[in-house]
Design a protein around this motif. Structure first.
Motif, PDB file in Angstrom:
ATOM      1  N   THR A   1       0.937  -1.181  -0.009  1.00 39.25           N
ATOM      2  CA  THR A   1      -0.134   0.148   0.055  1.00 39.25           C
ATOM      3  C   THR A   1       0.655   1.251  -0.117  1.00 39.25           C
ATOM      4  OG1 THR A   1      -1.745  -1.077   1.084  1.00 39.25           O
ATOM      5  CG2 THR A   1      -1.799   1.272   1.037  1.00 39.25           C
ATOM      6  N   ASP A   2       1.814   1.156   0.699  1.00 36.49           N
ATOM      7  CA  ASP A   2       2.667   2.568   0.634  1.00 36.49           C
ATOM      8  C   ASP A   2       3.759   2.585  -0.078  1.00 36.49           C
ATOM      9  OD1 ASP A   2       4.221   0.717   2.110  1.00 36.49           O
ATOM     10  OD2 ASP A   2       4.600   1.862   3.962  1.00 36.49           O
ATOM     11  N   GLY A   3       4.069   1.448  -1.045  1.00 34.34           N
ATOM     12  CA  GLY A   3       5.123   1.481  -1.727  1.00 34.34           C
ATOM     13  C   GLY A   3       6.633   1.421  -1.277  1.00 34.34           C
ATOM     14  N   ASP A   4       6.689   1.014  -0.207  1.00 36.11           N
ATOM     15  CA  ASP A   4       8.220   0.855   0.461  1.00 36.11           C
ATOM     16  C   ASP A   4       8.952  -0.595   0.201  1.00 36.11           C
ATOM     17  OD1 ASP A   4       6.915  -0.699   2.156  1.00 36.11           O
ATOM     18  OD2 ASP A   4       7.501   0.584   3.964  1.00 36.11           O
ATOM     19  N   THR A   5       8.242  -1.449  -0.699  1.00 30.53           N
ATOM     20  CA  THR A   5       8.657  -2.460  -1.121  1.00 30.53           C
ATOM     21  C   THR A   5       8.482  -3.590  -0.245  1.00 30.53           C
ATOM     22  OG1 THR A   5      11.131  -2.682  -0.310  1.00 30.53           O
ATOM     23  CG2 THR A   5      10.551  -1.225  -2.235  1.00 30.53           C
TER      24      THR A   5
ATOM     25  N   TYR B   1       4.110  -7.766   6.033  1.00 24.55           N
ATOM     26  CA  TYR B   1       5.210  -7.691   6.453  1.00 24.55           C
ATOM     27  C   TYR B   1       5.699  -6.425   7.249  1.00 24.55           C
ATOM     28  CZ  TYR B   1       5.891 -12.440   4.875  1.00 24.55           C
ATOM     29  OH  TYR B   1       5.716 -13.885   4.452  1.00 24.55           O
ATOM     30  N   ASP B   2       4.925  -5.414   6.691  1.00 23.74           N
ATOM     31  CA  ASP B   2       5.277  -4.024   6.942  1.00 23.74           C
ATOM     32  C   ASP B   2       4.741  -3.446   8.263  1.00 23.74           C
ATOM     33  OD1 ASP B   2       5.728  -1.168   6.775  1.00 23.74           O
ATOM     34  OD2 ASP B   2       5.262  -1.321   4.653  1.00 23.74           O
ATOM     35  N   ASN B   3       5.652  -3.229   9.316  1.00 30.09           N
ATOM     36  CA  ASN B   3       5.404  -2.693  10.478  1.00 30.09           C
ATOM     37  C   ASN B   3       4.418  -1.399  10.520  1.00 30.09           C
ATOM     38  OD1 ASN B   3       6.434  -4.703  11.748  1.00 30.09           O
ATOM     39  ND2 ASN B   3       8.102  -3.554  12.675  1.00 30.09           N
ATOM     40  N   HIS B   4       4.757  -0.522   9.384  1.00 24.48           N
ATOM     41  CA  HIS B   4       4.265   0.571   9.142  1.00 24.48           C
ATOM     42  C   HIS B   4       3.538   0.610   7.572  1.00 24.48           C
ATOM     43  CE1 HIS B   4       7.347   1.502  11.737  1.00 24.48           C
ATOM     44  NE2 HIS B   4       6.380   2.284  12.794  1.00 24.48           N
ATOM     45  N   PRO B   5       2.363  -0.273   7.520  1.00 26.59           N
ATOM     46  CA  PRO B   5       2.047  -0.373   6.197  1.00 26.59           C
ATOM     47  C   PRO B   5       1.490   0.764   5.333  1.00 26.59           C
ATOM     48  CG  PRO B   5       0.447  -1.428   7.726  1.00 26.59           C
ATOM     49  CD  PRO B   5       1.593  -0.846   8.493  1.00 26.59           C
ATOM     50  N   LEU B   6       1.027   1.660   6.016  1.00 21.24           N
ATOM     51  CA  LEU B   6       0.612   3.234   5.605  1.00 21.24           C
ATOM     52  C   LEU B   6       1.618   4.235   5.005  1.00 21.24           C
ATOM     53  CD1 LEU B   6      -2.632   3.361   7.715  1.00 21.24           C
ATOM     54  CD2 LEU B   6      -2.468   2.447   5.218  1.00 21.24           C
ATOM     55  N   PHE B   7       2.918   3.836   5.927  1.00 15.74           N
ATOM     56  CA  PHE B   7       3.897   5.000   4.966  1.00 15.74           C
ATOM     57  C   PHE B   7       5.332   4.273   5.679  1.00 15.74           C
ATOM     58  CE2 PHE B   7       3.306   5.593   9.671  1.00 15.74           C
ATOM     59  CZ  PHE B   7       4.494   5.459  10.393  1.00 15.74           C
ATOM     60  N   GLU B   8       6.473   4.955   4.869  1.00 16.64           N
ATOM     61  CA  GLU B   8       7.522   4.382   4.715  1.00 16.64           C
ATOM     62  C   GLU B   8       8.409   4.993   6.073  1.00 16.64           C
ATOM     63  OE1 GLU B   8      11.359   3.891   1.787  1.00 16.64           O
ATOM     64  OE2 GLU B   8       9.913   5.626   1.637  1.00 16.64           O
ATOM     65  N   TYR B   9       8.784   4.214   6.733  1.00 19.66           N
ATOM     66  CA  TYR B   9       9.309   4.429   8.140  1.00 19.66           C
ATOM     67  C   TYR B   9      10.914   4.584   8.005  1.00 19.66           C
ATOM     68  CZ  TYR B   9      10.300   4.712  13.148  1.00 19.66           C
ATOM     69  OH  TYR B   9      10.751   5.004  14.420  1.00 19.66           O
ATOM     70  N   LEU B  10      11.385   5.722   8.104  1.00 18.84           N
ATOM     71  CA  LEU B  10      12.844   5.873   7.852  1.00 18.84           C
ATOM     72  C   LEU B  10      13.408   6.611   9.172  1.00 18.84           C
ATOM     73  CD1 LEU B  10      13.090   7.536   4.261  1.00 18.84           C
ATOM     74  CD2 LEU B  10      13.758   5.276   4.938  1.00 18.84           C
TER      75      LEU B  10
ATOM     76  N   GLU C   1      13.301   1.199   8.303  1.00 19.07           N
ATOM     77  CA  GLU C   1      13.107  -0.047   9.250  1.00 19.07           C
ATOM     78  C   GLU C   1      12.208  -0.785   8.992  1.00 19.07           C
ATOM     79  OE1 GLU C   1      13.782   1.429  13.488  1.00 19.07           O
ATOM     80  OE2 GLU C   1      11.748   0.362  13.884  1.00 19.07           O
ATOM     81  N   ASP C   2      11.114  -0.782   8.100  1.00 18.07           N
ATOM     82  CA  ASP C   2      10.268  -1.537   7.808  1.00 18.07           C
ATOM     83  C   ASP C   2      11.011  -2.652   6.841  1.00 18.07           C
ATOM     84  OD1 ASP C   2       8.145  -0.142   8.946  1.00 18.07           O
ATOM     85  OD2 ASP C   2       7.466   1.137   7.331  1.00 18.07           O
ATOM     86  N   VAL C   3      11.692  -2.299   6.050  1.00 20.02           N
ATOM     87  CA  VAL C   3      12.325  -3.269   5.309  1.00 20.02           C
ATOM     88  C   VAL C   3      13.308  -4.275   6.116  1.00 20.02           C
ATOM     89  CG1 VAL C   3      14.011  -3.701   3.208  1.00 20.02           C
ATOM     90  CG2 VAL C   3      12.430  -1.721   3.312  1.00 20.02           C
TER      91      VAL C   3
END
Ligand SMILES: [Ca+2]
Ligand SMILES: [Ca+2]
Ligand SMILES: [Ca+2]
Ligand SMILES: [Ca+2]
Length: 425
Positions: A191-195, A200-209, A242-244
């Motif tokens: 959904t958030d396009g962070d690959t 598996y995404d801890n923050h599925p709505l945004f890219e957490y950097l 960090e999500d990756v």
């Protein structure tokens, strides 16, 4: 005057007696909540009592907790609800889980019998718990008599298991009902396009950097017979999602080297830029990258020789973030990174020390400019020679065995056996 004074005294005394009498009466007939509402005699008393009139709940005259809340007071575990069939004379209702009403404080967790369940789950009345619906019959049968056995929304019947399985429309390890709950797109796996897939995404709505990570290491250019008096300092910093990284911890350790990883591509670009800035040739760029890998610490806590290499290795970016790992981690990371940079590299595993332990290294197709030295060791794979390069900095005793990496120490590995083989992980 004296007689009038005497009359006044009697008058005052009489008044005091009357006042005392009235006070005594007040206390005797002071109505109490517990007795005034239930006894039939109370209504007789109230016909002549001046004091009871405003204090007790006249439920037989139509007073209740709704229209006369000051007098008809409910207990703490009750709610005022005169219209309910099991309400008492005051109109008060004692909340019970399982009474068919969803009352305040009753949720799917505390009382699903009344509050119901969400996300396609159903309430097991015996357990008072929301559970995955079971199909006593084959839910997939298109028979009118089984219609009530069909699976709820966002579930599909597994006819073999006779159970309703949650749907995952976009196959991202995140069930449809979870996607609806989280607000992600159930027809878009990322959904958030962070690959990182939604599941598996801890923050599925945004890219957490989070904060930058810094790297600092030395490469020994211009060495003489392995001695490098003026090693060059190289450094960079990078923001890493960090999500990756956390998604890798939950993934099966498969396809470690060839997995597409945009963050690893970014590190490879940085390596190219650093080499260009220093004017390095391919041999120096290769060994500068190996020196980067050797700058990481050896992780003794991870040692477990019961598992075959590289099955316990981390994904390349995991190792880069942790800046530590075993030989398998370093070799996997270095192989993947070198491939991203453009080298022809393989992951090699082989025995060391008379087969008492195993080691993982990198095999690299010969690069012009490197010095093979006296230890020309390689494996032949698909008709090409892949030379040994050790990407790990320390041996298992904690000794740093390549303090300064240079293109002159190419080919060395502390492992004396010469039986490495290509492993594709
Ligand atoms: Ca999904
Ligand atoms: Ca999705
Ligand atoms: Ca994502
Ligand atoms: Ca994310």
């Amino acid at each position: 005057m004296a007689k009038k004074k005497k009359n006044n005294i009697w008058y005052i005394a009489g008044s005091v007696v009357i006042i005392v009498f009235l006070i005594v009466l007040f206390f005797i007939y002071q109505p109490s909540n517990s007795s005034s509402t239930t006894s039939g005699e109370e209504s007789k008393k109230s016909s002549w009592s001046l004091f009871e009139e405003d204090a007790s709940c006249k439920y037989n005259k139509g007073e209740n907790c709704q229209n006369t809340p000051s007098k008809c007071v409910c207990k703490s575990d009750q709610i005022c609800f005169p219209d309910r069939t099991k309400s008492d004379n005051l109109g008060c209702y004692t909340i019970v889980c399982g009474d068919g009403y969803k009352d305040e404080g009753e949720t799917s967790e505390t009382c699903c019998i009344d509050a119901g369940c969400s996300n396609g789950l159903v309430c097991d009345a015996n357990l008072n718990k929301c559970v995955k619906p079971e199909c006593p019959f084959d839910c997939c049968i298109n028979d009118i008599k089984y219609q009530d056995k069909s699976c709820p929304q966002y579930y599909t019947c597994n006819s073999q298991e006779h159970s309703c399985e949650p749907d995952d429309s976009d196959n991202d390890a995140f069930f449809d009902y979870e996607e609806i709950q989280k607000g992600t797109d159930r027809y878009n796996p990322d959904t958030d396009g962070d690959t990182v897939l939604d599941g598996y995404d801890n923050h599925p709505l945004f890219e957490y950097l989070p904060d930058n990570i810094n790297y600092d290491w030395y490469y020994g250019k211009n060495c003489i017979w392995g001695f490098c008096p003026f090693p060059q300092n190289l450094n960079f910093e990078i923001k890493i999602s960090e999500d990756v990284i956390s998604s890798y911890e939950n993934m099966p350790k498969e396809n470690l080297i060839n997995r597409k990883d945009p963050q690893l591509e970014e590190v490879a670009q940085i390596m190219n830029q650093l080499a260009n800035a220093e004017g390095y040739n391919d041999a120096d760029k290769l060994m500068m990258t190996i020196a980067f890998s050797r700058s990481f610490n050896y992780d003794y806590t991870k040692l477990n020789f019961d598992k075959p290499l590289p099955d316990w290795a981390n994904f390349p970016m995991e190792t880069i973030v942790k800046k530590e790992g075993l030989c398998a981690d370093s070799a996997v990371m270095a192989t993947a990174l070198l491939r991203e940079i453009g080298y022809d590299a393989h992951y090699l595993v082989g025995p060391c020390h008379d087969y008492t332990s195993y080691h993982a290294i990198v095999g690299i197709l010969y690069v012009d400019g490197i010095t093979l030295g006296g230890s020309e060791r390689y494996v032949t794979h698909n008709g090409k020679k892949y030379y040994y390069v050790d990407a790990t900095s320390r041996d298992s005793g904690g000794n740093v065995f390549y303090s300064a990496t240079s293109k002159d120490d190419f080919g060395t590995t502390f492992c004396s056996m010469n039986e490495f083989v290509v492993r594709e992980s």
